[in-house]
Scaffold this active site. Structure first.
Site, short mmCIF file in Angstrom:
data_model
loop_
_atom_site.label_atom_id
_atom_site.label_comp_id
_atom_site.label_asym_id
_atom_site.label_seq_id
_atom_site.Cartn_x
_atom_site.Cartn_y
_atom_site.Cartn_z
CG LEU A 19 -1.73 1.06 1.82
CD1 LEU A 19 -2.75 0.76 2.57
CD2 LEU A 19 -0.77 2.18 2.43
CG ASP A 21 0.61 8.25 -2.73
OD1 ASP A 21 1.54 7.59 -2.16
OD2 ASP A 21 0.77 9.00 -3.63
CG ASP A 160 0.35 12.52 -7.66
OD1 ASP A 160 0.24 11.49 -7.95
OD2 ASP A 160 1.27 13.05 -6.90
CD GLU A 213 5.92 12.06 -5.38
OE1 GLU A 213 6.12 11.22 -6.49
OE2 GLU A 213 6.08 11.73 -4.27
C1 FRU Z 1 3.73 9.61 -4.06
C2 FRU Z 1 3.59 8.91 -5.39
C3 FRU Z 1 2.69 9.76 -6.30
C4 FRU Z 1 2.38 8.68 -7.26
C5 FRU Z 1 2.20 7.50 -6.53
C6 FRU Z 1 2.63 6.20 -7.39
O1 FRU Z 1 3.91 8.74 -3.08
O2 FRU Z 1 5.00 8.70 -5.99
O3 FRU Z 1 3.27 10.83 -6.71
O4 FRU Z 1 1.31 9.18 -8.03
O5 FRU Z 1 3.16 7.73 -5.45
O6 FRU Z 1 2.21 5.15 -6.40
#
Ligand code: FRU
Length: 474
Positions: A19, A21, A160, A213
């Site tokens: 797991l 984000d 994102d 991010e």
């Molecule tokens: C942050 C990230 C996001 C991306 C996702 C990929 O943890 O790097 O920017 O969308 O994880 O799992």
């Protein structure tokens, strides 16, 4: 030793797999929904999907399986992070429509150009919308934005989407890395949720990390806070100690009028070892709720011991409010308290032991210095000048030692312990530490040496006991 003992009782975690984000947090048609970045074949490196959990009360969650997988060219190497927008009355039955916005990740390893660096070449980031009328069946995917649509200053790292409604329009934040390796945010506007036009580019006054991010917006009592996760800040003594940081900028005005933020105002959400990529949403009660990823990409400060078939969890749902200092406080939503068992008093320098490592510890009206020690190995100490969280046994902490933050006063402390996840809230959530730990003793031993008005522990029930009953593998 069986790793089963580390399964969590009131935190979302996959039964197996990886797991990261939280994604698409929302309340939709009477239930809370939490998706997350999920790799079912971890520890093999594969792609990312969206796994889906639902809950009536932010405490009892149910694993609903994998919802979004990689099935179009534009997301072939990952259904990356994104957010949910609930459009009231927009479904065909006149009910609410769930709109999920995410980034389709594409990696072109066979890009004909020499010297592929996956920043300027060899990558695609597509913003994609998928809708659902019931949270079970999903529409076809609509590709909304591609790399050629982003401003020229952007590298291929743009991702994102956070989408919300304000002043009768829809808005989207995207995190980005520009050509001079500065983190930044793009703001787009839309009338229909499908056609998006750039409104502004938000920078910090001085460079602050090479990529931002997971942007987010918090709007409470007329104040806006722009949340981002900067990559590339240097480790300092009392701050920025994780691989990448998660925090927010308090804004002077509306996000819609902001083009510059002051990097000196950046506040980290959480000073623990395991916290990144939080998301916020507003629920029916008008609460602004945050859930973060309680984990890390760092291999050397591991939060997943060998043999565990699953990696990482989410934090509990935390309600946000503005504290006296104008900054955001985070505190577990009151629903969590429904898992409490009978109160056990804690007396100074006399330990209490219970059968399971699952408790909610509350110390109120703290006077002066003191410490709370768990299992003789994890110490939460207040020195009068700083709050320090330290492991005295590197064996149970994956080599982690010590985290501290300057603190001029300590009035209260709340500590949630859930087998292998611990969340520490000081001063009503003005200061928070989240960390994984893997206790090896059978009993859970708690010892408090603070002088305070109230010191108790509530054993916590296993609210996730039925979470995986109908879950499908993958
Ligand atoms: C942050 C990230 C996001 C991306 C996702 C990929 O943890 O790097 O920017 O969308 O994880 O799992």
């Amino acid at each position: 030793m069986s790793t089963d003992r580390y399964r969590l009782g009131f935190h979302i975690a996959p039964k197996t797999g990886w797991l990261n984000d939280p994604n698409g947090l929302c309340q939709f048609r009477g239930e809370y929904h939490a998706f997350f970045q999920f790799n079912p074949v971890w520890p093999q490196i594969d792609t990312k999907y969206w796994r889906h959990f639902t809950s009536p009360d932010l405490l009892h969650w149910k694993d609903c399986g994998t919802s979004l997988v990689t099935d179009i060219a534009e997301d072939r190497n990952g259904v990356f992070s994104g957010s949910a927008l609930v459009r009231h009355g927009a479904a065909s039955d006149g009910g609410d429509l769930l709109c999920l916005y995410y980034t389709g990740n594409v990696v072109n390893k066979d890009d004909p150009e020499a010297g592929i660096d996956f920043v300027h070449t060899g990558r695609e980031a597509n913003e994609i919308l998928v809708t659902s009328e019931d949270g079970v069946h999903y529409s076809e995917k609509h590709v909304l934005l591609r790399n050629s649509d982003y401003p020229d200053v952007c590298t291929l790292h743009v991702r994102d989407p956070k989408v919300w409604e304000q002043d009768g329009r829809l808005w989207m934040l995207l995190g980005a890395r520009d050509y001079s390796d500065q983190g930044m945010v793009l703001l787009y506007g839309s009338d229909d949720g499908y056609t998006w036009r750039i409104k502004s580019q938000v920078y910090s006054k001085n460079p602050f990390g090479y990529m931002w991010e997971c942007p987010n917006i918090v709007q409470i009592d007329g104040h806006d806070f722009l949340a981002v996760c900067p990559q590339g800040l240097p480790d300092e003594v009392d701050r920025w100690q994780n691989l990448w940081e998660a925090g927010y900028f308090p804004l002077d005005g509306s996000i819609l009028d902001t083009v510059l933020v002051d990097e000196n105002t950046f506040v980290e959400w959480d000073l623990g070892y395991d916290f990144y990529a939080p998301q916020v949403f507003v629920d029916d009660k008008g609460r602004t709720i945050l859930i973060g990823w309680m984990g890390t990409f760092e291999g050397n400060r591991t939060s997943t011991p060998d043999g565990l078939p699953w990696a990482h969890c989410l934090t509990v749902a935390r309600e946000l409010s503005i504290g006296e200092n104008g900054l955001l406080r985070q505190y577990p939503v009151t629903e969590i308290e429904a898992a409490r068992g009978e109160e056990i008093p804690l007396h100074v320098s006399r330990h209490v032991a219970i059968d399971e490592h699952r408790g909610d510890i509350v110390l109120d009206g703290i006077e002066g210095v003191g410490a709370l020690v768990l299992d003789d190995v994890l110490e939460i100490a207040y020195t009068g000048e700083k709050l320090e969280v330290s492991f005295t046994d590197g064996h149970v902490s994956g080599g982690r030692v010590d985290r501290q933050v300057p603190l001029s006063h300590l009035e209260n402390l709340r500590v949630l312990v859930d087998t292998s996840a611990i969340e520490i809230y000081a001063n009503s959530g003005e200061t928070v530490f989240s960390t994984r730990w893997f206790p090896v003793s059978d009993m859970f031993k708690v010892e408090a040496s603070f002088k305070c008005e109230k010191a108790v522990m509530y054993p916590m029930e296993d609210a996730m006991a039925n979470a995986y009953a109908d879950s499908h593998e993958m």
